[in-house]
Design an enzyme around this catalytic site. Structure first.
Site, PDB file in Angstrom:
ATOM      1  N   HIS A  54      24.985 -47.739  14.950  1.00  0.00           N
ATOM      2  CA  HIS A  54      24.051 -48.189  13.895  1.00  0.00           C
ATOM      3  C   HIS A  54      22.664 -47.647  14.173  1.00  0.00           C
ATOM      4  O   HIS A  54      21.812 -48.375  14.663  1.00  0.00           O
ATOM      5  CB  HIS A  54      24.019 -49.713  13.844  1.00  0.00           C
ATOM      6  N   PHE A  55      22.331 -46.510  13.900  1.00  0.00           N
ATOM      7  CA  PHE A  55      23.121 -45.393  13.410  1.00  0.00           C
ATOM      8  C   PHE A  55      22.997 -44.264  14.414  1.00  0.00           C
ATOM      9  O   PHE A  55      21.924 -44.088  14.988  1.00  0.00           O
ATOM     10  CB  PHE A  55      22.589 -44.945  12.053  1.00  0.00           C
TER      11      PHE A  55
END
Length: 151
Positions: A54-55
């Site tokens: 993420h991410f």
């Protein structure tokens, strides 16, 4: 050991919250007044496991974890305000309203959660919460928790 009665270190937080790694999201309580407010800190590290996905290449603290950190801060305020629970009792996160995300939280940030007691009605306690980084609001929400016996 705490020298200031309005500060809680990690050892004391671990006594109050059932959460453990990787889900304990309060590192320290900076200040509180029973029945009124609490200020806590979460130091955001790139070593947290959720940043892998993420991410990739642009790590951002998931919004639900910002809300969870604020909910944990409300739990600490509830414990400090009401006192120890009876055996078999827990505080549950019961609801959230008006959640708004204003800006991203990234590794290296120090997130301050400020929660204030609003009211208790029908077994639900309502809190107002705000999370800040560098004095700027990153998230705000109204949260409810309920005191209940384990099923």
């Amino acid at each position: 050991m705490t020298t200031d009665t309005h500060t809680l270190h990690i050892e004391e937080i671990l006594e109050l919250l059932p959460h453990r790694y990787p889900f304990l999201l309060v590192d320290r309580v900076l200040d509180f007044e029973e029945g009124r407010f609490l200020r806590a800190v979460k130091n955001v590290s790139v070593n947290e496991p959720f940043f892998q996905g993420h991410f990739p290449g642009k790590p951002i603290l998931p919004g639900v974890l910002i809300l969870e950190a604020m909910a944990q801060a409300t739990g600490i305020l509830a414990f400090k305000s009401v006192g120890k629970l009876e055996p078999g009792e827990l505080y549950y996160f019961a609801g959230i309203d008006e959640a708004r995300f204003k800006r991203p939280v990234v590794p290296g940030d120090q997130m301050i959660m400020e929660v204030t007691f609003e009211k208790t009605r029908r077994g639900l306690t309502r809190f107002k919460g705000v999370a800040l980084v560098d004095g700027k609001v990153v998230c705000e929400a109204t949260m409810m928790c309920a005191r209940s016996r384990e099923a």
